[in-house]
Design a protein around this motif. Structure first.
Motif, PDB file in Angstrom:
ATOM      1  N   THR A  87       0.832  -1.193   0.000  1.00  0.00           N
ATOM      2  CA  THR A  87       0.000   0.000   0.000  1.00  0.00           C
ATOM      3  C   THR A  87       0.873   1.252   0.000  1.00  0.00           C
ATOM      4  N   ALA A  88       2.149   1.088   0.354  1.00  0.00           N
ATOM      5  CA  ALA A  88       3.091   2.205   0.228  1.00  0.00           C
ATOM      6  C   ALA A  88       3.321   2.553  -1.236  1.00  0.00           C
ATOM      7  N   GLY A  89       2.961   1.644  -2.138  1.00  0.00           N
ATOM      8  CA  GLY A  89       3.026   1.913  -3.564  1.00  0.00           C
ATOM      9  C   GLY A  89       1.773   2.593  -4.084  1.00  0.00           C
ATOM     10  N   LEU A  90       0.807   2.814  -3.215  1.00  0.00           N
ATOM     11  CA  LEU A  90      -0.434   3.495  -3.575  1.00  0.00           C
ATOM     12  C   LEU A  90      -0.541   4.871  -2.929  1.00  0.00           C
ATOM     13  N   TYR A  91       0.139   5.048  -1.804  1.00  0.00           N
ATOM     14  CA  TYR A  91       0.094   6.306  -1.061  1.00  0.00           C
ATOM     15  C   TYR A  91       1.522   6.714  -0.708  1.00  0.00           C
ATOM     16  N   GLY A  92       1.737   7.986  -0.482  1.00  0.00           N
ATOM     17  CA  GLY A  92       2.991   8.396   0.118  1.00  0.00           C
ATOM     18  C   GLY A  92       2.944   8.099   1.605  1.00  0.00           C
ATOM     19  N   TYR A  93       4.044   7.604   2.153  1.00  0.00           N
ATOM     20  CA  TYR A  93       4.101   7.292   3.581  1.00  0.00           C
ATOM     21  C   TYR A  93       5.165   8.168   4.242  1.00  0.00           C
ATOM     22  N   PRO A  94       4.791   9.026   5.172  1.00  0.00           N
ATOM     23  CA  PRO A  94       5.786   9.812   5.898  1.00  0.00           C
ATOM     24  C   PRO A  94       6.803   8.900   6.580  1.00  0.00           C
ATOM     25  N   ASN A  95       8.039   9.306   6.551  1.00  0.00           N
ATOM     26  CA  ASN A  95       9.154   8.580   7.185  1.00  0.00           C
ATOM     27  C   ASN A  95       9.547   7.299   6.446  1.00  0.00           C
ATOM     28  N   ARG A  96       8.973   7.052   5.257  1.00  0.00           N
ATOM     29  CA  ARG A  96       9.277   5.816   4.532  1.00  0.00           C
ATOM     30  C   ARG A  96       9.575   6.105   3.061  1.00  0.00           C
ATOM     31  N   ALA A  97      10.302   7.178   2.773  1.00  0.00           N
ATOM     32  CA  ALA A  97      10.525   7.599   1.387  1.00  0.00           C
ATOM     33  C   ALA A  97      11.141   6.510   0.502  1.00  0.00           C
ATOM     34  N   TYR A 125      11.167   3.180   0.779  1.00  0.00           N
ATOM     35  CA  TYR A 125      10.256   2.045   0.610  1.00  0.00           C
ATOM     36  C   TYR A 125       9.070   2.418  -0.276  1.00  0.00           C
ATOM     37  N   SER A 126       8.491   3.588  -0.024  1.00  0.00           N
ATOM     38  CA  SER A 126       7.350   4.025  -0.810  1.00  0.00           C
ATOM     39  C   SER A 126       7.738   4.204  -2.278  1.00  0.00           C
ATOM     40  N   ALA A 127       8.872   4.842  -2.530  1.00  0.00           N
ATOM     41  CA  ALA A 127       9.333   5.042  -3.903  1.00  0.00           C
ATOM     42  C   ALA A 127       9.575   3.709  -4.601  1.00  0.00           C
ATOM     43  N   TRP A 179       6.211   1.981  -5.464  1.00  0.00           N
ATOM     44  CA  TRP A 179       5.578   2.617  -6.625  1.00  0.00           C
ATOM     45  C   TRP A 179       6.268   2.115  -7.897  1.00  0.00           C
ATOM     46  N   ALA A 180       7.588   2.009  -7.856  1.00  0.00           N
ATOM     47  CA  ALA A 180       8.346   1.546  -9.022  1.00  0.00           C
ATOM     48  C   ALA A 180       7.979   0.107  -9.387  1.00  0.00           C
ATOM     49  N   VAL A 181       7.733  -0.726  -8.394  1.00  0.00           N
ATOM     50  CA  VAL A 181       7.332  -2.110  -8.645  1.00  0.00           C
ATOM     51  C   VAL A 181       6.030  -2.149  -9.443  1.00  0.00           C
TER      52      VAL A 181
END
Length: 248
Positions: free
Chosen positions: A128-138, A140-142, A145-147
């Motif tokens: 779900t970090a690939g669907l939303y931006g997550y504070p403190n998790r730049a 992992y989130s990026a 999203w790339a996946v």
């Protein structure tokens, strides 16, 4: 017998995927960097120690399989939990390497085998970090999203060859990895572990964490004939995340 390959398959979500495919009648192949965890897997599984960021190692694993019906590119790491200005470049690169390059290399070497047989299912573990931006998790989130971008491209490239590609986005999954995230996030936010845990749970409609077998069940479905026209899809198994960080 159909064959399923699961990267990072010796524990957590990957282990649950292996168990799910075994129950569905597949011959299970798992890779993992952790030799001790591999040794605890069922003896009838094909267990191979490999680093998903090492292209030669990935290629060697694929070469040992006569056929690949399902690829679950599941390997990933949580990366650092910190504000972006406090994240070291080496930590950013490590997170991107395992999560993105690991999925890319697995798909790169599985695709020719699947093309030759005219069928296959590729399942990438995003978040779900690939669907939303997550504070403190730049990082992992990026990476997650790339996946999803990788999956969308695989679906378009490989669809004409009878190969489907989809991504599963787990929410907060109970287990050791999430415990580490909770502890680090609690420190970063000046909160207790239990407060952070409650925040994750309350940020979903179902008000609870996901279990690894919930992700495995979706993977088995996506690999099945029942999903023969499901491709290029991003499917969240998260109890419906309404707000990724309700306490921010």
């Amino acid at each position: 017998m159909k064959r399923a390959l699961v990267t990072a398959g010796a524990s957590g979500i990957g282990r649950a995927m292996g168990e799910g495919f075994a129950q569905a009648g597949y011959e299970v192949w798992v890779t993992d960097i952790d030799s001790a965890a591999l040794s605890s897997c069922p003896e009838d599984w094909h267990r191979l120690q490999a680093d998903v960021t090492d292209e030669m190692a990935v290629q060697e694993v694929v070469s040992q399989m006569a056929k690949i019906d399902v690829l679950c590119a599941n390997a990933g790491i949580a990366g650092p939990t910190a504000r972006v200005e406090h994240i070291a470049l080496e930590d950013w690169r490590a997170c991107m390497s395992v999560n993105v390059e690991g999925a890319f290399l697995a798909a790169k070497h599985a695709a020719p085998r699947m093309k030759a047989q005219g069928s296959g299912a590729i399942i990438l573990t995003s978040s779900t970090a690939g669907l939303y931006g997550y504070p403190n998790r730049a990082p992992y989130s990026a990476a997650k999203w790339a996946v999803i971008g990788l999956m969308k491209t695989l679906a378009m490239e490989l669809g004409p060859h009878g190969i489907r590609a989809n991504a599963i986005c787990p929410g907060a999954v109970e287990g050791p990895r999430m415990e580490g995230v909770l502890e680090r996030e609690a420190i970063a936010k000046g909160m207790t572990r239990d407060q952070v845990y409650a925040g994750y749970a309350q940020g979903t409609s179902m008000q609870k964490f996901v279990q690894a077998h919930d992700i495995a069940n979706m993977a088995v479905f996506l690999a099945s004939d029942a999903a023969q026209l499901v491709s290029g899809q991003v499917i969240a198994v998260d109890g419906h995340t309404e707000n990724p960080d309700p306490k921010l």
